[in-house]
Design a protein around this motif. Structure first.
Motif, short mmCIF file in Angstrom:
data_model
loop_
_atom_site.label_atom_id
_atom_site.label_comp_id
_atom_site.label_asym_id
_atom_site.label_seq_id
_atom_site.Cartn_x
_atom_site.Cartn_y
_atom_site.Cartn_z
N GLY A 278 0.82 -1.19 0.00
CA GLY A 278 0.00 0.00 0.00
C GLY A 278 0.86 1.24 0.00
O GLY A 278 1.98 1.25 0.50
N GLY A 279 0.34 2.31 -0.61
CA GLY A 279 1.08 3.57 -0.64
C GLY A 279 1.95 3.73 -1.87
O GLY A 279 2.54 4.79 -2.06
N GLU A 280 2.08 2.71 -2.70
CA GLU A 280 2.86 2.81 -3.92
C GLU A 280 1.93 2.81 -5.13
O GLU A 280 0.75 2.47 -5.03
N LYS A 281 2.46 3.17 -6.28
CA LYS A 281 1.65 3.23 -7.49
C LYS A 281 1.32 1.83 -7.98
O LYS A 281 2.20 1.00 -8.21
N LYS A 282 0.03 1.58 -8.19
CA LYS A 282 -0.39 0.27 -8.66
C LYS A 282 0.06 0.00 -10.10
O LYS A 282 0.26 -1.15 -10.48
N LYS A 283 0.24 1.05 -10.88
CA LYS A 283 0.66 0.88 -12.26
C LYS A 283 2.04 0.24 -12.33
O LYS A 283 2.27 -0.69 -13.12
N SER A 284 2.97 0.71 -11.50
CA SER A 284 4.31 0.12 -11.48
C SER A 284 4.28 -1.29 -10.91
O SER A 284 5.05 -2.16 -11.35
N GLU A 285 3.40 -1.54 -9.94
CA GLU A 285 3.28 -2.89 -9.40
C GLU A 285 2.75 -3.86 -10.44
O GLU A 285 3.21 -5.01 -10.54
N ALA A 287 3.18 -3.63 -13.60
CA ALA A 287 4.27 -3.88 -14.54
C ALA A 287 5.22 -4.93 -14.01
O ALA A 287 5.69 -5.81 -14.76
N ARG A 288 5.52 -4.92 -12.71
CA ARG A 288 6.39 -5.95 -12.12
C ARG A 288 5.73 -7.32 -12.18
O ARG A 288 6.38 -8.32 -12.47
N LEU A 289 4.43 -7.36 -11.88
CA LEU A 289 3.72 -8.63 -11.94
C LEU A 289 3.67 -9.17 -13.37
O LEU A 289 3.73 -10.38 -13.60
N ARG A 290 3.56 -8.28 -14.35
CA ARG A 290 3.50 -8.70 -15.74
C ARG A 290 4.83 -9.32 -16.18
O ARG A 290 4.86 -10.26 -16.99
N ARG A 291 5.95 -8.78 -15.68
CA ARG A 291 7.26 -9.32 -16.04
C ARG A 291 7.50 -10.68 -15.41
O ARG A 291 8.32 -11.45 -15.90
N GLY A 292 6.81 -10.98 -14.30
CA GLY A 292 6.95 -12.28 -13.67
C GLY A 292 7.62 -12.22 -12.31
O GLY A 292 8.68 -11.61 -12.17
N HIS A 306 -5.09 -6.48 -5.98
CA HIS A 306 -4.53 -7.05 -7.21
C HIS A 306 -5.23 -8.35 -7.59
O HIS A 306 -5.42 -8.63 -8.78
N LEU A 307 -5.61 -9.16 -6.61
CA LEU A 307 -6.33 -10.39 -6.92
C LEU A 307 -7.67 -10.09 -7.58
O LEU A 307 -8.15 -10.87 -8.42
N ASP A 308 -8.29 -8.97 -7.22
CA ASP A 308 -9.58 -8.60 -7.80
C ASP A 308 -9.43 -7.91 -9.16
O ASP A 308 -10.30 -8.07 -10.03
N ASN A 309 -8.37 -7.15 -9.36
CA ASN A 309 -8.31 -6.25 -10.51
C ASN A 309 -7.14 -6.49 -11.46
O ASN A 309 -7.10 -5.87 -12.52
N THR A 310 -6.18 -7.32 -11.11
CA THR A 310 -5.02 -7.54 -11.96
C THR A 310 -5.08 -8.96 -12.52
O THR A 310 -4.79 -9.94 -11.82
N GLU A 311 -5.43 -9.08 -13.79
CA GLU A 311 -5.60 -10.39 -14.41
C GLU A 311 -4.28 -11.13 -14.57
O GLU A 311 -4.24 -12.36 -14.54
N VAL A 312 -3.19 -10.40 -14.70
CA VAL A 312 -1.91 -11.04 -14.94
C VAL A 312 -1.39 -11.76 -13.70
O VAL A 312 -0.48 -12.60 -13.80
N LEU A 313 -1.95 -11.48 -12.52
CA LEU A 313 -1.51 -12.14 -11.29
C LEU A 313 -2.11 -13.54 -11.23
O LEU A 313 -3.30 -13.73 -10.95
N ASP A 314 -1.28 -14.54 -11.49
CA ASP A 314 -1.70 -15.94 -11.52
C ASP A 314 -1.23 -16.63 -10.25
O ASP A 314 -0.03 -16.71 -9.98
N VAL A 315 -2.17 -17.13 -9.44
CA VAL A 315 -1.83 -17.78 -8.17
C VAL A 315 -2.15 -19.27 -8.19
O VAL A 315 -2.23 -19.90 -7.15
#
Length: 763
Positions: A278-285, A287-292, A306-315
């Motif tokens: 929390g407190g950091e930019k979600k856009k940069s986060e 991008a990190r999740l997209r790179r792996g 992120h689990l609700d809104n970031t599709e690239v996050l695969d758990v």
């Protein structure tokens, strides 16, 4: 009636009786009228005034007309409610600058023989309550305690024998300077490397729990790479997906875990770690999740987002979940977020074909210092057939009955703990004396942490200790006394002018939950890497989990809100077998019950090694001149230092407002102690007038609405009437009729909306 007679005759209008009164030869004097306050207060003031008049007559007869007359006034708790100067001010001749100030909240000096006006001085050393408990300091001949959280020294307990690879063990030894595991690491690594069962890790602070759960995860992922056809490339790489999640309650702890993890992964560069906070930019986060990312360190709220809104996050391939500081996760209200995370992990597991060698089930590890009801609830939510792993190395199955009783949790045995009984008026000068003494010699103390209850108070004390000194005080300080006036965007680090010396310059930092995230991160980094002695004034945001190297001294200026926070605070020192000191300040009276209720309970020796100090001893050592034997001028020097702070506050409106906010937030925070400790921290016993002097205020601010405090204790009658008419409320004010538990809940809920802080302003 004859003019020269000593008799006066009064005629009663109802029956004509004549009454004789002998009033003496002196002229009539107008009697002073006392207004405001209760009838008991007015009666006390009249009696005090009569006593003073009688004493002045006797003193005048003893000294003669040309002798020096000193009119001392008896101080009353509500003296400032009376419309009279006699209850507030008194005069001294001030002949001896080292003489003890006379009684009363403030003393106004008159003119000297040369006709120069004399200034207002503070009566710090009068009418202070005395301690009720007696000192029981241990014998100086007692042998020092053996460290209870030090790395094991026996050769058989090395990392290779626990199941780690030679490559990882050599990396720990050569790159991280870790030669042997601690007790909790030996027990946890052996269990988690070889088994896929859930686990509950319990060990005292500073024993290395972070490595206890990170090393098995890294070892298991390295083993998958070693079994592949191309181990140099690794079967595990950033595109393989997410395999492990570590949840931490605060951003600072998450950052620290991430730093340790990155150090471990330097021996396995193909395994990638990352953070979402929390407190950091979600856009940069994103991008990190997209790179792996293979191992993710996160705070619960941001991970749910992120689990609700970031599709690239695969758990779907997550096989390890760590809940660090489980008790703190529950205290901060993350129960619902954790439940959502667990539900999403369960729903998405197995959607993709697993990597060969990956465990078939998820391992959940819960870390907590104590087993309490809320931790038991979290364990029931997340753990299945868990193994209880303790620092002793005796593993056992964690059954439901094991959490019914709260186990005793002790501070490190080698930690030297002490407490000081300090009256409210002397708190600020005593803290200054402690820091002066601690940093008097270069190399004696490298880093110290001062814990304060609320963010406003942290800001005030930071400004006090970094202010530009007067000419009389600047002679002992460093050359860096040119600090600007208080600004809206004050820095988080500056030279500590109040207790630095030319031979030993000290830097001071401030940290609390209301600061922006980038400021909190940079402050911790600067404190860790400081090459010169440093002090960090902070709230409980820095109390848990943070591994701050070379912290020699922890000062609890404000007592914590519960006993668990006390153990975590003092756990910032004496880590990994090193020595350390901890000191807590308590006020005389009810707060002395904290000694038996908490301080003696969290110790290996049941309190026998607990040290005690008094304010006078601390002030004598901190403000006394080395050239005057025992420091004969310490009272005058301490009083002058307090005066300088008060003048500084009066001369700068922003500083005065900061002092008022700090005082008000401190009083509100005082009302939020847990229910079992409210008899110890009694709002009715808190002397607001004396406490105001600890915030450089010569009069306590009015209209302080505090749960559990009667309205008359915080505001005058006129102020309460005007506040009732306007109906206005200050930020975070809670009406006095609200129960303390409900008020505490509302205050914390309101503060969670402000930059994720867990204070009102409480850190």
């Amino acid at each position: 009636m004859h003019s020269g007679s000593s008799k006066r005759f009064l005629t009663m209008a109802d029956d004509g009786m004549l009454i004789n009164f002998d009033l003496g030869e002196g002229p009539f004097k107008a009697q002073q009228k006392y207004k405001g306050g209760s009838w008991k207060d007015r009666l006390s003031a009249r009696k005090a005034a009569q006593y003073n008049r009688t004493r002045d007559v006797k003193r005048s007869a003893a000294t003669g007309v040309n002798g020096t007359q000193v009119a001392e006034r008896k101080e009353k708790p509500n003296a400032d409610d009376f419309e009279t100067s006699t209850a507030k001010r008194q005069r001294t001749d001030g002949a001896d600058p080292r003489s003890r100030p006379v009684s009363g909240p403030n003393v106004t000096r008159g003119k000297t023989a040369s006709g120069k006006p004399q200034e207002v001085i503070s009566s710090l050393f009068s009418f202070n309550p005395q301690a009720k408990t007696k000192a029981e300091n241990p014998s100086e001949d007692a042998a020092p305690a053996e460290p209870s959280n030090a790395p094991l020294s026996d050769g058989l307990a090395n990392f290779v024998n626990l199941g780690l690879s030679t490559q990882l063990a050599e990396h720990l030894l050569q790159k991280m300077d870790i030669k042997a595991p601690t007790a909790i690491q030996r027990a946890a690594i052996a269990q988690l490397v070889n088994e896929d069962t859930d686990a509950f890790l319990q060990a005292e602070t500073g024993s290395g729990k972070t490595l206890a759960y990170l090393l098995p995860i890294v070892q298991r992922l390295m083993s998958l790479s070693a079994n592949s056809s191309a181990p140099e490339q690794g079967a595990i790489h950033r595109d393989s997906g997410l395999f492990a999640i570590v949840l931490a309650p605060t951003r600072e702890l998450s950052k620290q875990i991430s730093v340790v993890l990155e150090s471990l992964l330097r021996c396995a560069h193909w395994i990638v770690s990352g953070t979402v906070l929390g407190g950091e930019k979600k856009k940069s986060e994103k991008a990190r999740l997209r790179r792996g990312i293979n191992i993710l360190v996160a705070t619960p709220g941001r991970l749910v987002d992120h689990l609700d809104n970031t599709e690239v996050l695969d758990v779907s391939n997550v096989r390890w979940l760590v809940l660090d500081e489980g008790d703190r996760l529950m205290e901060l209200g993350f129960e619902q977020d954790i439940a959502k995370i667990l539900a999403k992990l369960d729903a998405r597991t197995g959607r993709k074909a697993p990597i060969p060698g990956l465990p078939t089930r998820r391992t959940t590890v819960l870390c907590s210092a104590t087993i309490k009801m809320q931790v038991q609830k979290l364990g029931e939510l997340s753990l299945k057939d868990a193994v209880h792993i303790q620092g002793s190395g005796e593993d056992k199955a964690l059954k439901r009955d094991d959490t019914s009783k709260e186990e005793k949790f002790s501070a490190p045995a080698q930690l030297q703990q002490s407490y000081a009984i300090v009256p409210a008026k002397l708190r600020l000068v005593t803290l200054t004396a402690i820091l002066k003494r601690a940093f008097a010699r270069r190399g004696s103390v490298m880093r110290a942490i001062v814990f304060i209850s609320c963010a406003d108070s942290v800001d005030f004390h930071f400004e006090v200790f970094t202010r530009k000194l007067s000419k009389t005080d600047a002679s002992d300080a460093t050359d860096s006394t040119e600090k600007p006036e208080v600004t809206e965007s004050a820095p988080t680090g500056a030279p500590a002018t109040a207790f630095s010396t030319k031979d030993n310059p000290v830097r001071i930092f401030r940290l609390h939950g209301s600061l922006p995230q980038h400021a909190r991160t940079s402050t911790l980094a600067a404190f860790r890497s400081s090459k010169e002695p440093a002090v960090m004034v902070c709230t409980d945001v820095a109390a848990r989990g943070l591994d701050l190297p070379n912290v020699d001294f922890v000062i609890e200026y404000d007592p914590p809100f519960n006993k668990d926070d006390h153990l975590h605070r003092i756990g910032r020192t004496a880590r990994a077998g090193k020595d350390g000191r901890a000191l807590i300040l308590l006020q005389p009276g009810a707060e002395e019950g904290y000694i038996d209720a908490v301080l003696k309970q969290g110790r290996h020796d049941d309190g026998r090694g607990l040290l005690r100090s008094d304010a006078t001893d601390i002030l004598r050592k901190g403000f006394g001149s080395p050239g005057l034997g025992a420091g004969a001028d310490w009272e005058a020097r301490a009083t002058e230092w307090q005066l300088d702070v008060e003048r500084w506050a009066l001369e700068q409106p922003k500083a005065l407002e900061m002092a008022r906010r700090g005082f008000q937030s401190h009083v509100r925070a005082y009302a939020t102690h847990v229910a079992p400790e409210r008899a110890i921290f009694d709002m009715q016993a808190l002397h607001l007038g004396h406490l105001a002097k600890a915030f450089a205020l010569r009069d306590k601010p009015g209209s302080i609405k505090v749960p559990g405090l009667r309205p008359s204790a915080g505001a005058s009658k006129g102020e309460r009437r005007s506040a009732g008419k306007s109906g206005a409320k200050a930020d975070h004010e809670i009406p006095g009729s609200v129960e303390i538990d409900e008020a505490k809940r509302k205050m914390r809920a309101a503060q969670k909306k402000i930059a994720g802080a867990s204070e009102f302003n409480i850190g």
